[in-house]
Design an enzyme around this catalytic site. Structure first.
Site, PDB file in Angstrom:
ATOM      1  N   ASP A   1      61.195  76.253  85.317  1.00 24.13           N
ATOM      2  CA  ASP A   1      61.828  77.717  84.484  1.00 24.13           C
ATOM      3  C   ASP A   1      60.490  78.328  83.778  1.00 24.13           C
ATOM      4  OD1 ASP A   1      63.907  78.202  86.366  1.00 24.13           O
ATOM      5  OD2 ASP A   1      65.729  77.896  84.911  1.00 24.13           O
TER       6      ASP A   1
ATOM      7  N   GLU B   1      59.571  81.143  93.102  1.00 23.77           N
ATOM      8  CA  GLU B   1      58.066  81.432  92.920  1.00 23.77           C
ATOM      9  C   GLU B   1      56.918  82.379  93.440  1.00 23.77           C
ATOM     10  OE1 GLU B   1      57.587  80.485  95.812  1.00 23.77           O
ATOM     11  OE2 GLU B   1      56.290  78.558  95.156  1.00 23.77           O
TER      12      GLU B   1
HETATM   13  P1  GH3 Z   1      53.433  75.748  98.366  1.00 24.37           P
HETATM   14  O1  GH3 Z   1      51.839  75.662  97.571  1.00 24.37           O
HETATM   15  O2  GH3 Z   1      52.799  75.685  99.689  1.00 24.37           O
HETATM   16  O3  GH3 Z   1      53.473  77.365  98.188  1.00 24.37           O
HETATM   17  O4  GH3 Z   1      54.302  74.535  98.179  1.00 24.37           O
HETATM   18  P2  GH3 Z   1      55.386  75.321  97.418  1.00 24.37           P
HETATM   19  O5  GH3 Z   1      56.333  73.994  96.566  1.00 24.37           O
HETATM   20  O6  GH3 Z   1      55.711  75.552  95.848  1.00 24.37           O
HETATM   21  O7  GH3 Z   1      56.522  76.439  98.114  1.00 24.37           O
HETATM   22  P3  GH3 Z   1      58.051  76.331  98.625  1.00 24.37           P
HETATM   23  O8  GH3 Z   1      58.317  77.374  99.269  1.00 24.37           O
HETATM   24  O9  GH3 Z   1      58.637  74.650  99.996  1.00 24.37           O
HETATM   25  O10 GH3 Z   1      59.152  75.588  97.257  1.00 24.37           O
HETATM   26  C1  GH3 Z   1      59.255  77.090  96.092  1.00 24.37           C
HETATM   27  C2  GH3 Z   1      60.134  75.825  95.378  1.00 24.37           C
HETATM   28  O11 GH3 Z   1      60.388  77.608  93.500  1.00 24.37           O
HETATM   29  C3  GH3 Z   1      61.484  75.792  95.989  1.00 24.37           C
HETATM   30  C4  GH3 Z   1      62.918  76.367  94.502  1.00 24.37           C
HETATM   31  O12 GH3 Z   1      63.231  75.017  94.446  1.00 24.37           O
HETATM   32  C5  GH3 Z   1      61.644  76.158  93.656  1.00 24.37           C
HETATM   33  N1  GH3 Z   1      62.236  77.524  93.042  1.00 24.37           N
HETATM   34  C6  GH3 Z   1      62.500  78.459  93.716  1.00 24.37           C
HETATM   35  N2  GH3 Z   1      62.872  79.801  92.656  1.00 24.37           N
HETATM   36  C7  GH3 Z   1      62.968  78.392  91.575  1.00 24.37           C
HETATM   37  C8  GH3 Z   1      63.884  79.453  89.774  1.00 24.37           C
HETATM   38  O13 GH3 Z   1      63.658  80.268  89.948  1.00 24.37           O
HETATM   39  N3  GH3 Z   1      63.050  77.852  89.335  1.00 24.37           N
HETATM   40  C9  GH3 Z   1      62.776  77.051  89.180  1.00 24.37           C
HETATM   41  N4  GH3 Z   1      62.668  75.884  88.366  1.00 24.37           N
HETATM   42  N5  GH3 Z   1      62.621  76.900  90.371  1.00 24.37           N
HETATM   43  C10 GH3 Z   1      62.776  77.600  91.579  1.00 24.37           C
HETATM   44 MG    MG Z   2      54.662  78.258  95.943  1.00 24.17          MG
HETATM   45 MG    MG Z   3      56.939  80.402  98.162  1.00 25.51          MG
END
Ligand code: GH3
Ligand code: MG
Ligand code: MG
Length: 388
Positions: free
Chosen positions: A267, A292
């Site tokens: 976060d 993200e």
């Molecule tokens: P890539 O380089 O291919 O984008 O890999 P990645 O790991 O960034 O992509 P992926 O879409 O698999 O992962 C996104 C992650 O973001 C999964 C989830 O746990 C995390 N995430 C989503 N929203 C939030 C948030 O509000 N806070 C936090 N801490 N994590 C979040």
């Molecule tokens: Mg990502």
């Molecule tokens: Mg993503």
């Protein structure tokens, strides 16, 4: 900047407007009846909003404004110092109280307090003055002995407390309460008449507009990053002209970062990436799309114009490591530092895909889809780059 806006809008504008009205010929046309009708309408409207948004401190302040007005109209002028003192004590309560919501038993009980006090104050005719005499005539500053100093001091405490609260929670309602408390105090410092009624109505109006502003923020702003959210992006799509480009920004390997350092650090990184994205040059408007992923809209600019700004943004994010602050510092230094310790520097990068309106891509949704495909290509090509 946003904090300053939250403070001056709407309170500053309403106070300014009130002074302007009083300076113009309009002031002569204000009759007690028009002022009363205006004040009652504002009071009811704001109370309804505060009720809907479950803001017990706003309702409490409205009740104080109402009872101060009723006291002015129904109690003899000699009782003013007593009502002033009670008002000031209650303002300190408003500034120091936790927001309980009105649906709870405690919240509901709390709201009966101003009513109970005013019944006591009017029923116990001259008694309270005698009891309160030492407080009312207490004058630590002899030069100002003519003023009810206890209430002025307590009023000051209320404003300072409320300002501290606004610094911690810089939202329009906390900012509006600074103005409303000041307005309530100022009204009680003036002799009873049209002006204090106007001031109290102004205080209620400030709170009403602050509540509307708060509702807007809740609907359109992303809470974690403070950026505009997805709903705001959809509104922006409706306003776009015939030339624009849209970029999708995605943090690289964010899942790994979350897994390794925890969700809280994730976060923090999201917030820090948002701060850097805000620095986008070339008029790019930044939104948090979800998770993200962020979206940058360049209205009036094609892909070739927006690309250098996106490249600068990518470099800005990749160029400086993110230093993580741990939330709660342990009192003693642990023998083995935990992951995500204070001062840990993380290298974070983003991949960006950008597309413009033109050809088969006619709607913002189609352009965004093309930007998403470009983002996929950036990921495939090794991440930390901008693709078209
Ligand atoms: P890539 O380089 O291919 O984008 O890999 P990645 O790991 O960034 O992509 P992926 O879409 O698999 O992962 C996104 C992650 O973001 C999964 C989830 O746990 C995390 N995430 C989503 N929203 C939030 C948030 O509000 N806070 C936090 N801490 N994590 C979040
Ligand atoms: Mg990502
Ligand atoms: Mg993503």
């Amino acid at each position: 900047m946003q904090r300053l806006l939250n403070f001056f809008l709407p309170g500053g504008v309403i106070v300014g407007g009130l002074f302007l009205v009083l300076l113009t010929p309009l002031a002569q046309r204000l009759t007690p009846m028009t002022v009363d009708i205006g004040a009652i309408s504002i009071g009811i409207g704001t109370a309804a909003l505060a009720w809907r948004f479950d803001r017990s401190r706003v309702v409490y302040t409205l009740l104080l404004l109402l009872f101060a007005e009723l006291a002015d109209r129904n109690l003899p002028g000699s009782r003013r110092p007593v009502t002033n003192l009670f008002l000031a004590i209650n303002l300190v309560l408003v500034a120091g109280l936790f927001e309980r919501g009105m649906m709870s038993m405690r919240g509901a009980l709390l709201l009966t307090l101003p009513g109970v006090q005013s019944v006591l104050l009017s029923a116990l005719a001259p008694l309270p003055s005698q009891w309160l005499a030492p407080l009312l005539h207490w004058a630590p500053l002899p030069a100002l002995a003519a003023f009810p100093q206890a209430s002025i001091l307590l009023g000051g405490v209320a404003i300072v407390l409320q300002s501290g609260r606004f610094l911690r929670f810089p939202n329009p309602v906390e900012g509006g309460l600074i103005w409303a408390l000041s307005g309530a105090l100022a009204a009680n410092c003036l002799p009873a008449g049209l002006l204090p009624t106007l001031l109290r109505a102004g205080a209620a109006l400030t709170l009403g507009i602050a509540l509307i502003e708060m509702a807007y923020i809740l609907a359109y702003r992303d809470e974690l990053t403070g950026l505009s959210g997805r709903r705001a992006l959809m509104e922006c799509f409706r306003r776009l002209g015939s030339r624009y480009s849209i970029a999708m920004v995605d943090i690289d390997f964010f899942k790994k970062l979350n897994d390794r350092y925890g969700h809280d650090v994730g976060d923090q990184v999201l917030r820090m990436v948002a701060v850097r994205l805000r620095e986008c040059s070339g008029g790019g408007q930044v939104y948090r799309y979800g998770g993200e992923e962020f979206c940058v809209v360049f209205d009036g600019q094609g892909r070739s114009a927006s690309q250098p700004h996106l490249e600068a943004l990518r470099k800005l994010i990749a160029g400086k490591p993110f230093v993580i602050r741990q939330k709660a510092r342990p009192k003693r230094k642990p023998k083995t530092p935990s992951k995500g310790d204070t001062g840990t520097a993380l290298k974070v990068t983003v991949s960006i895909g950008v597309a413009e309106r033109g050809g088969a891509r006619k709607t913002p949704e189609e352009v965004m889809k093309a930007a998403d495909q470009a983002l996929y290509r950036a990921k495939q090509a090794g991440r930390n780059q901008v693709c078209i």
